[in-house]
Design a protein around this motif. Structure first.
Motif, PDB file in Angstrom:
ATOM      1  N   HIS A   1       0.832  -1.203   0.000  1.00 28.18           N
ATOM      2  CA  HIS A   1       0.000   0.000   0.000  1.00 28.18           C
ATOM      3  C   HIS A   1       0.869   1.258   0.000  1.00 28.18           C
ATOM      4  CE1 HIS A   1      -3.230  -2.695   0.623  1.00 28.18           C
ATOM      5  NE2 HIS A   1      -3.139  -2.806   1.932  1.00 28.18           N
ATOM      6  N   SER A   2       1.982   1.196   0.709  1.00 27.68           N
ATOM      7  CA  SER A   2       2.885   2.350   0.785  1.00 27.68           C
ATOM      8  C   SER A   2       3.460   2.673  -0.593  1.00 27.68           C
ATOM      9  CB  SER A   2       4.027   2.069   1.771  1.00 27.68           C
ATOM     10  OG  SER A   2       3.525   1.739   3.044  1.00 27.68           O
ATOM     11  N   PHE A   3       3.918   1.637  -1.304  1.00 28.04           N
ATOM     12  CA  PHE A   3       4.453   1.820  -2.654  1.00 28.04           C
ATOM     13  C   PHE A   3       3.437   2.522  -3.547  1.00 28.04           C
ATOM     14  CE2 PHE A   3       4.654   0.101  -7.013  1.00 28.04           C
ATOM     15  CZ  PHE A   3       5.939   0.468  -7.384  1.00 28.04           C
ATOM     16  N   ALA A   4       2.185   2.062  -3.486  1.00 23.53           N
ATOM     17  CA  ALA A   4       1.142   2.653  -4.319  1.00 23.53           C
ATOM     18  C   ALA A   4       0.850   4.094  -3.899  1.00 23.53           C
ATOM     19  CB  ALA A   4      -0.129   1.820  -4.232  1.00 23.53           C
ATOM     20  N   THR A   5       0.780   4.337  -2.599  1.00 21.38           N
ATOM     21  CA  THR A   5       0.476   5.680  -2.099  1.00 21.38           C
ATOM     22  C   THR A   5       1.584   6.658  -2.457  1.00 21.38           C
ATOM     23  OG1 THR A   5      -0.786   4.738  -0.262  1.00 21.38           O
ATOM     24  CG2 THR A   5      -0.086   7.021  -0.033  1.00 21.38           C
ATOM     25  N   TRP A   6       2.832   6.234  -2.306  1.00 25.13           N
ATOM     26  CA  TRP A   6       3.945   7.120  -2.671  1.00 25.13           C
ATOM     27  C   TRP A   6       3.904   7.461  -4.155  1.00 25.13           C
ATOM     28  CZ3 TRP A   6       8.251   3.626  -0.125  1.00 25.13           C
ATOM     29  CH2 TRP A   6       8.062   3.620   1.275  1.00 25.13           C
ATOM     30  N   ASN A   7       3.512   6.497  -4.980  1.00 26.14           N
ATOM     31  CA  ASN A   7       3.414   6.767  -6.414  1.00 26.14           C
ATOM     32  C   ASN A   7       2.311   7.774  -6.716  1.00 26.14           C
ATOM     33  OD1 ASN A   7       5.032   5.125  -8.658  1.00 26.14           O
ATOM     34  ND2 ASN A   7       4.935   3.865  -6.812  1.00 26.14           N
ATOM     35  N   VAL A   8       1.179   7.645  -6.022  1.00 28.60           N
ATOM     36  CA  VAL A   8       0.089   8.602  -6.214  1.00 28.60           C
ATOM     37  C   VAL A   8       0.553  10.003  -5.818  1.00 28.60           C
ATOM     38  CG1 VAL A   8      -2.185   9.312  -5.367  1.00 28.60           C
ATOM     39  CG2 VAL A   8      -1.779   6.930  -6.000  1.00 28.60           C
ATOM     40  N   GLU A   9       1.235  10.088  -4.678  1.00 29.39           N
ATOM     41  CA  GLU A   9       1.729  11.391  -4.215  1.00 29.39           C
ATOM     42  C   GLU A   9       2.744  11.991  -5.183  1.00 29.39           C
ATOM     43  OE1 GLU A   9       1.306  11.058   0.647  1.00 29.39           O
ATOM     44  OE2 GLU A   9       3.254  10.663  -0.277  1.00 29.39           O
ATOM     45  N   ALA A  10       3.486  11.129  -5.871  1.00 29.97           N
ATOM     46  CA  ALA A  10       4.492  11.609  -6.818  1.00 29.97           C
ATOM     47  C   ALA A  10       3.897  11.939  -8.180  1.00 29.97           C
ATOM     48  CB  ALA A  10       5.599  10.563  -6.981  1.00 29.97           C
ATOM     49  N   GLY A  11       2.598  11.673  -8.351  1.00 35.57           N
ATOM     50  CA  GLY A  11       1.932  12.009  -9.601  1.00 35.57           C
ATOM     51  C   GLY A  11       1.957  10.925 -10.656  1.00 35.57           C
ATOM     52  N   THR A  12       2.275   9.692 -10.286  1.00 38.30           N
ATOM     53  CA  THR A  12       2.268   8.588 -11.246  1.00 38.30           C
ATOM     54  C   THR A  12       0.859   8.386 -11.801  1.00 38.30           C
ATOM     55  OG1 THR A  12       4.054   7.465 -10.055  1.00 38.30           O
ATOM     56  CG2 THR A  12       2.735   6.123 -11.563  1.00 38.30           C
ATOM     57  N   PRO A  13       0.672   8.392 -13.112  1.00 36.10           N
ATOM     58  CA  PRO A  13      -0.665   8.165 -13.692  1.00 36.10           C
ATOM     59  C   PRO A  13      -1.243   6.830 -13.219  1.00 36.10           C
ATOM     60  CG  PRO A  13       0.860   8.945 -15.371  1.00 36.10           C
ATOM     61  CD  PRO A  13       1.688   8.636 -14.160  1.00 36.10           C
ATOM     62  N   LEU A  14      -2.550   6.796 -12.979  1.00 35.73           N
ATOM     63  CA  LEU A  14      -3.168   5.585 -12.453  1.00 35.73           C
ATOM     64  C   LEU A  14      -3.028   4.396 -13.400  1.00 35.73           C
ATOM     65  CD1 LEU A  14      -6.430   6.859 -10.717  1.00 35.73           C
ATOM     66  CD2 LEU A  14      -4.313   6.085  -9.668  1.00 35.73           C
ATOM     67  N   ARG A  15      -3.021   4.639 -14.705  1.00 39.62           N
ATOM     68  CA  ARG A  15      -2.844   3.535 -15.649  1.00 39.62           C
ATOM     69  C   ARG A  15      -1.460   2.909 -15.491  1.00 39.62           C
ATOM     70  NH1 ARG A  15      -6.069   0.206 -18.102  1.00 39.62           N
ATOM     71  NH2 ARG A  15      -7.445   1.968 -18.603  1.00 39.62           N
ATOM     72  N   VAL A  16      -0.452   3.746 -15.239  1.00 42.77           N
ATOM     73  CA  VAL A  16       0.907   3.232 -15.011  1.00 42.77           C
ATOM     74  C   VAL A  16       0.958   2.485 -13.689  1.00 42.77           C
ATOM     75  CG1 VAL A  16       3.323   3.880 -14.647  1.00 42.77           C
ATOM     76  CG2 VAL A  16       1.955   5.069 -16.381  1.00 42.77           C
ATOM     77  N   LEU A  17       0.333   3.060 -12.657  1.00 45.99           N
ATOM     78  CA  LEU A  17       0.321   2.413 -11.344  1.00 45.99           C
ATOM     79  C   LEU A  17      -0.394   1.064 -11.411  1.00 45.99           C
ATOM     80  CD1 LEU A  17       0.971   2.471  -8.355  1.00 45.99           C
ATOM     81  CD2 LEU A  17      -1.119   3.803  -7.969  1.00 45.99           C
ATOM     82  N   MET A  18      -1.457   1.003 -12.172  1.00 48.26           N
ATOM     83  CA  MET A  18      -2.194  -0.251 -12.343  1.00 48.26           C
ATOM     84  C   MET A  18      -1.270  -1.338 -12.898  1.00 48.26           C
ATOM     85  SD  MET A  18      -5.664  -0.810 -14.596  1.00 48.26           S
ATOM     86  CE  MET A  18      -6.445  -2.409 -14.759  1.00 48.26           C
ATOM     87  N   SER A  19      -0.420  -0.963 -13.852  1.00 49.81           N
ATOM     88  CA  SER A  19       0.529  -1.906 -14.438  1.00 49.81           C
ATOM     89  C   SER A  19       1.595  -2.309 -13.429  1.00 49.81           C
ATOM     90  CB  SER A  19       1.189  -1.269 -15.670  1.00 49.81           C
ATOM     91  OG  SER A  19       2.213  -2.094 -16.180  1.00 49.81           O
ATOM     92  N   LEU A  20       2.123  -1.348 -12.682  1.00 50.96           N
ATOM     93  CA  LEU A  20       3.157  -1.638 -11.692  1.00 50.96           C
ATOM     94  C   LEU A  20       2.638  -2.571 -10.592  1.00 50.96           C
ATOM     95  CD1 LEU A  20       4.718   1.919 -11.235  1.00 50.96           C
ATOM     96  CD2 LEU A  20       5.811  -0.046 -12.315  1.00 50.96           C
ATOM     97  N   MET A  21       1.386  -2.386 -10.211  1.00 46.00           N
ATOM     98  CA  MET A  21       0.801  -3.182  -9.130  1.00 46.00           C
ATOM     99  C   MET A  21       0.312  -4.538  -9.610  1.00 46.00           C
ATOM    100  SD  MET A  21       1.003  -1.306  -6.358  1.00 46.00           S
ATOM    101  CE  MET A  21      -0.263  -1.812  -5.183  1.00 46.00           C
ATOM    102  N   GLY A  22       0.138  -4.684 -10.920  1.00 42.34           N
ATOM    103  CA  GLY A  22      -0.362  -5.947 -11.459  1.00 42.34           C
ATOM    104  C   GLY A  22      -1.854  -6.118 -11.258  1.00 42.34           C
ATOM    105  N   HIS A  23      -2.583  -5.004 -11.149  1.00 41.11           N
ATOM    106  CA  HIS A  23      -4.032  -5.082 -10.986  1.00 41.11           C
ATOM    107  C   HIS A  23      -4.699  -5.347 -12.331  1.00 41.11           C
ATOM    108  CE1 HIS A  23      -3.686  -2.358  -7.189  1.00 41.11           C
ATOM    109  NE2 HIS A  23      -3.565  -3.634  -6.890  1.00 41.11           N
ATOM    110  N   ARG A  24      -5.686  -6.198 -12.336  1.00 41.97           N
ATOM    111  CA  ARG A  24      -6.467  -6.435 -13.544  1.00 41.97           C
ATOM    112  C   ARG A  24      -7.706  -5.552 -13.586  1.00 41.97           C
ATOM    113  NH1 ARG A  24      -6.707 -12.795 -12.642  1.00 41.97           N
ATOM    114  NH2 ARG A  24      -6.610 -11.977 -10.524  1.00 41.97           N
ATOM    115  N   ASN A  25      -8.161  -5.117 -12.429  1.00 45.13           N
ATOM    116  CA  ASN A  25      -9.355  -4.281 -12.324  1.00 45.13           C
ATOM    117  C   ASN A  25      -8.951  -2.881 -11.885  1.00 45.13           C
ATOM    118  OD1 ASN A  25     -11.798  -3.032 -11.573  1.00 45.13           O
ATOM    119  ND2 ASN A  25     -12.722  -4.988 -11.003  1.00 45.13           N
ATOM    120  N   TYR A  26      -9.305  -1.872 -12.681  1.00 39.50           N
ATOM    121  CA  TYR A  26      -8.880  -0.506 -12.361  1.00 39.50           C
ATOM    122  C   TYR A  26      -9.459  -0.013 -11.043  1.00 39.50           C
ATOM    123  CZ  TYR A  26     -13.434   1.512 -13.512  1.00 39.50           C
ATOM    124  OH  TYR A  26     -14.775   1.844 -13.508  1.00 39.50           O
ATOM    125  N   LYS A  27     -10.600  -0.605 -10.608  1.00 43.90           N
ATOM    126  CA  LYS A  27     -11.204  -0.179  -9.344  1.00 43.90           C
ATOM    127  C   LYS A  27     -10.287  -0.493  -8.161  1.00 43.90           C
ATOM    128  CE  LYS A  27     -16.089  -0.456 -10.694  1.00 43.90           C
ATOM    129  NZ  LYS A  27     -17.402  -1.090 -10.410  1.00 43.90           N
TER     130      LYS A  27
END
Length: 282
Positions: free
Chosen positions: A234-260
């Motif tokens: 969760h920390s990795f994802a939150t830090w990326n959001v704070e740094a402005g990482t686009p959600l589509r990129v974050l979705m790929s980094l996290m390996g999520h299949r569902n954007y929700k």
């Protein structure tokens, strides 16, 4: 008084007819084991608070399980606590948790300073695993399965769940770039290492042993029991959001299949809100 998870499970199997007989026995054993594999048989019952159950639910969500499956895995935990309370085997009121819909609020996460503090007070075995998880968003099971062949030092990539040219069972492997804080760790662990060697996994019995030592470190820095190893993801994802990482990129980094699943992290932090306004108006 009954104090640990396994003691509570054994008591409930002994005294709850529906758990011992019929078609429900095997599924119950499987769902009980999910909790045990993550947190260990000796997990203190008093530490199973509402916030802790929320952390457990978030971890199950992150696996992108069906709603009904999440409820089935949460059910034995609350059943054990309620059985013990009703039979006066514990002297405190168990937390209540509603049937799963969608978790409310932001997932629990660490600040980068808190991760630095955890790494500073633990041995290399744990600190390097913590640093790796916080810099890749890897689940605990994924981190322990990473082999030397999954780290490409030349390209600067880490492959979770497979790698190019090799088909996996479900084909959902992902690539995460090597972050600077873990480059030296991976170089040391992977250079001249046989490709099939686990770079972290051989040092641990399994996820429960990691969680046990990790929670001990968290207590040392004053964190509550619901802060578990999965909070590093969760920390990795939150830090990326704070740094402005686009959600589509974050979705790929996290390996999520569902954007929700990724959108949970879009519930902005105070830091992200402040920086957004500053970037527009200052």
């Amino acid at each position: 008084m009954i104090e640990t998870w396994q003691q509570g499970v054994d008591y409930t199997f002994k005294h709850r007819h529906a758990w011992r007989h019929g078609s429900g026995k095997k599924p119950t054993e499987i769902n009980v084991q999910t909790f045990t594999d993550l947190y260990g048989a000796d997990y203190p019952l008093r530490d199973i608070t509402k916030k802790f159950l929320n952390s457990y639910q978030l971890e199950l969500e992150d696996r992108e399980l069906a709603h009904s499956t999440i409820n089935r895995k949460l059910s034995p935990v609350t059943t054990v606590l309620n059985q013990l309370y009703d039979d006066e085997e514990i002297d405190w009121v168990p937390p209540r948790i509603k049937q799963y819909k969608e978790s409310e609020g932001r997932p629990w996460f660490f600040t980068q300073d808190e991760v630095d503090e955890i790494c500073s007070i633990t041995n290399n075995r744990l600190s390097e695993l913590v640093r790796f998880a916080s810099c890749t968003g890897g689940r605990i099971s994924e981190c322990l399965k990473i082999k030397a062949k999954d780290v490409d030092l030349e390209k600067g990539d880490i492959y979770f769940g497979g790698r190019p040219g090799f088909n996996t069972k479900n084909g959902d492997w992902r690539t995460v770039p090597i972050a600077e804080p873990i480059r030296e760790i991976l170089t040391s662990r992977c250079t001249d290492t046989p490709p099939e060697v686990l770079i972290f996994g051989d040092e641990w019995i399994g996820p429960m042993s990691v969680n046990w030592y990790f929670k001990k470190a968290c207590r040392h820095i004053g964190k509550e029991p619901h802060y578990v190893f999965h909070c590093l993801r969760h920390s990795f994802a939150t830090w990326n959001v704070e740094a402005g990482t686009p959600l589509r990129v974050l979705m790929s980094l996290m390996g999520h299949r569902n954007y929700k699943t990724t959108l949970r992290y879009a519930k902005t932090t105070d830091k992200a809100r402040n920086e957004a306004i500053s970037s527009v108006f200052n």
